[in-house]
Design an enzyme around this catalytic site. Structure first.
Site, PDB file in Angstrom:
ATOM      1  N   CYS A   1      50.030  18.613  54.600  1.00  8.17           N
ATOM      2  CA  CYS A   1      48.595  18.578  54.316  1.00  8.17           C
ATOM      3  C   CYS A   1      47.983  19.848  54.871  1.00  8.17           C
ATOM      4  CB  CYS A   1      47.955  17.352  54.952  1.00  8.17           C
ATOM      5  SG  CYS A   1      46.154  17.319  54.773  1.00  8.17           S
TER       6      CYS A   1
ATOM      7  N   GLU B   1      46.216  17.986  47.917  1.00 12.98           N
ATOM      8  CA  GLU B   1      47.632  18.342  47.819  1.00 12.98           C
ATOM      9  C   GLU B   1      47.864  18.982  46.472  1.00 12.98           C
ATOM     10  OE1 GLU B   1      50.227  19.590  49.237  1.00 12.98           O
ATOM     11  OE2 GLU B   1      50.104  17.912  50.654  1.00 12.98           O
TER      12      GLU B   1
END
Length: 221
Positions: A2, A105
């Site tokens: 992340c 993402e």
């Protein structure tokens, strides 16, 4: 991993939600493009109470001579957290919570450029990441720093990216913070698909200078 997330919850609301005493120097919110090396909102426990404080997103080990003396450690893998010397002590005694609206993402299809996605909770309330923190000090310079804990993605998330931040549900906040004894390791698992919502967003998020709520809007194509 992340590498970007959004946080729009007001600081006073965060302090109330987590029953934490807020610092006077908290980062600006809303922020729809939280980037590594910037200060983020972090909740941790000290002296028998919780505190809401700013910490640099990017864990700096004690042996670094400067914050950029080695790799940028924004994520820590759950599978090796207790064994790696860089994270081992922090995972035992310096765990924290990192609130967010959701995270970004990037998925690379078989043909074409990477496409960003926004992943957020399916229900009400914020997304709360498991984190670890570390105070770093050298030559009079002092930083409080942190990293997110990640694990192997499952289900639909795995089709977008193979890693996902560990998310801590409200009933487990106290355990992750060390307020309820041992057992934090049992929390380091991937959230199920039904706990998450997914949608594609504009490639504008590719720039760390991008701002505004349009960054989390669903892409109409």
């Amino acid at each position: 991993m992340c590498g970007r997330f959004a946080n729009t919850l007001p600081s006073d609301a965060m302090a109330q939600l987590f029953d934490a005493a807020p610092a006077n120097t908290l980062p600006h919110v809303p922020n729809y493009n939280v980037c590594p090396t910037t200060d983020i909102h972090v909740i941790y426990r000290t002296d028998d109470h919780r505190r809401l404080v700013p910490m640099r997103w990017g864990f700096v080990p004690k042996w670094y001579k400067a914050p950029n003396d080695g790799p940028l450690l924004i994520n820590a893998r759950a599978e090796t957290l207790a064994d790696k010397p860089v994270f081992r002590e922090a995972c035992r005694v310096r765990r924290c919570l990192i609130p967010a609206d959701g995270f970004y993402e990037w998925h690379r299809p078989e043909a074409g450029d990477k496409q960003p996605w926004f992943i957020q909770p399916a229900g009400e309330g914020p997304m709360v990441f498991a984190g670890i923190w570390q105070d770093w000090q050298q030559d009079g310079q002092r930083l409080s720093t942190c990293a997110m804990v990640t694990t192997e993605a499952q289900g639909r998330m795995a089709e977008i990216h193979h890693r996902i931040p560990v998310m801590v549900r409200p009933e487990h906040w106290a355990k992750w913070l060390g307020e309820e004894g041992h057992g934090a390791a049992t929390l380091m698992c991937a959230a199920p698909d039904e706990a998450l919502r997914f949608h594609r967003v504009s490639r504008a998020i590719n720039s760390n200078r991008a701002l505004g709520p349009e960054l989390i809007e669903e892409l109409d194509e």
